[in-house]
Design an enzyme around this catalytic site. Sequence first.
Site, PDB file in Angstrom:
ATOM      1  N   LYS A  10       0.831  -1.218   0.000  1.00 36.28           N
ATOM      2  CA  LYS A  10       0.000   0.000   0.000  1.00 36.28           C
ATOM      3  C   LYS A  10       0.855   1.253   0.000  1.00 36.28           C
ATOM      4  O   LYS A  10       2.006   1.245   0.439  1.00 36.28           O
ATOM      5  CB  LYS A  10      -0.951   0.016   1.215  1.00 36.28           C
ATOM      6  CG  LYS A  10      -0.286   0.088   2.604  1.00 36.28           C
ATOM      7  CD  LYS A  10       0.055   1.479   3.084  1.00 36.28           C
ATOM      8  CE  LYS A  10       0.969   1.451   4.293  1.00 36.28           C
ATOM      9  NZ  LYS A  10       1.690   2.683   4.541  1.00 36.28           N
ATOM     10  N   ASP A  34      -1.899  -1.541  10.141  1.00 34.89           N
ATOM     11  CA  ASP A  34      -2.114  -1.598   8.685  1.00 34.89           C
ATOM     12  C   ASP A  34      -2.638  -2.950   8.217  1.00 34.89           C
ATOM     13  O   ASP A  34      -2.910  -3.126   7.021  1.00 34.89           O
ATOM     14  CB  ASP A  34      -0.791  -1.330   7.945  1.00 34.89           C
ATOM     15  CG  ASP A  34      -0.306   0.096   8.100  1.00 34.89           C
ATOM     16  OD1 ASP A  34      -1.107   0.965   8.477  1.00 34.89           O
ATOM     17  OD2 ASP A  34       0.890   0.339   7.837  1.00 34.89           O
TER      18      ASP A  34
HETATM   19  O1  C5P Z   1       0.452  -0.899  14.662  1.00 35.69           O
HETATM   20  P1  C5P Z   1       1.879  -1.157  14.297  1.00 35.69           P
HETATM   21  O2  C5P Z   1       2.514  -2.208  15.157  1.00 35.69           O
HETATM   22  O3  C5P Z   1       2.088  -1.452  12.841  1.00 35.69           O
HETATM   23  O4  C5P Z   1       2.637   0.190  14.579  1.00 35.69           O
HETATM   24  C1  C5P Z   1       4.039   0.254  14.635  1.00 35.69           C
HETATM   25  C2  C5P Z   1       4.460   1.490  15.403  1.00 35.69           C
HETATM   26  O5  C5P Z   1       4.119   2.652  14.640  1.00 35.69           O
HETATM   27  C3  C5P Z   1       3.789   1.692  16.732  1.00 35.69           C
HETATM   28  O6  C5P Z   1       4.477   1.029  17.755  1.00 35.69           O
HETATM   29  C4  C5P Z   1       3.860   3.212  16.907  1.00 35.69           C
HETATM   30  O7  C5P Z   1       5.143   3.598  17.330  1.00 35.69           O
HETATM   31  C5  C5P Z   1       3.708   3.714  15.498  1.00 35.69           C
HETATM   32  N1  C5P Z   1       2.313   4.084  15.169  1.00 35.69           N
HETATM   33  C6  C5P Z   1       1.741   5.201  15.734  1.00 35.69           C
HETATM   34  N2  C5P Z   1       0.460   5.550  15.416  1.00 35.69           N
HETATM   35  C7  C5P Z   1      -0.262   4.797  14.555  1.00 35.69           C
HETATM   36  C8  C5P Z   1       0.285   3.649  13.971  1.00 35.69           C
HETATM   37  C9  C5P Z   1       1.580   3.307  14.298  1.00 35.69           C
HETATM   38  O8  C5P Z   1       2.388   5.915  16.506  1.00 35.69           O
HETATM   39  N3  C5P Z   1      -1.498   5.157  14.260  1.00 35.69           N
END
Ligand code: C5P
Length: 304
Positions: free
Chosen positions: A11, A139
């Site tokens: 994406k 995601d």
């Molecule tokens: O959700 P995911 O594990 O993919 O997110 C990875 C990191 O990206 C999170 O630990 C956070 O630091 C950051 N993040 C964030 N806000 C979001 C999505 C991700 O701060 N909406």
Amino acid sequence: MTPVTVRVPAKVNLQLSVGPRRDDGYHDLMTVFHSVSLFDEVTVWPADRASVRVTGQDASQVPTGRTNLAARAARALATAVKRRQSAVQIEIRKRIPIAAGLAGGSADAAATLVACNELWQAGLTQAELSEIAAGLGSDVPFALLGGTAIGQGRGERLTAALAAGTYHWVLAFATGGLSTPDVYAACDRLRDAAPVAPPELSTALMAALRSGDPAAVGLQLSNDLQPAAVSLRPDLRRALAAGEESGALGAIVSGSGPTCAFLAADARQAGELAVALTGAGVCRGVVRVQGPAPGAAVVPGEPG
Ligand code: C5P
């Protein structure tokens, strides 16, 4: 049981508006996800012991133990459907580079959910899979859905977007990756505790998507993480400038980067852009893709 293979897209974010940092460390987003035709493939087989094998792009950098997001996805699904014999052998054939801002790891997790749901004949609906997906990463639900969709919350709350037409992109891969938490932290630092408004959907982008006019969409691309990604990787500035000088309708860092995405008017201009970006020596490689692409889906007729 015959193996199941699922194909899943990368994406880009057409809009990525980042709100203030929340108490749980995440940021509230208003984003417009757009899946593109760069696919990983994940195959699962029943096995006595769980294992992960990765081949293809950046394979050596993908962890193959229990922490692998695809392995976690298989375990999460097994728990949700209370399956006792849940060990699977997972093979991931990667074309999506890792730590690239293209949600490749999320894609592999989404593909594994769809593949195990099919392998185990678990019968979970898309909505049920999406709930498990949200627990694996912000995601992951979008990789299940594909197309063009508005993401809210951490990015996991999705609404399909009205988008017309096909969009031709060139993705420029950078050498090395960027850690998503590092980019969000850099974004917070750059904002320097200034008040941040709640993120809002760009009505201009939504109108451009409804019109199906790539020139209009190109003008409305936006990414609040771009200054942070560029601060960590100043070389991205050259890549973005090279794309703009070569006539891209829009040039943007994809998600948390470091991949840069360039929107072209049509397939022919995408070809020209790809040549120009390669010639400018501003990236480790380019790929031409189209969006929107379908979300994670079983590949029919896989031989057993
Ligand atoms: O959700 P995911 O594990 O993919 O997110 C990875 C990191 O990206 C999170 O630990 C956070 O630091 C950051 N993040 C964030 N806000 C979001 C999505 C991700 O701060 N909406």
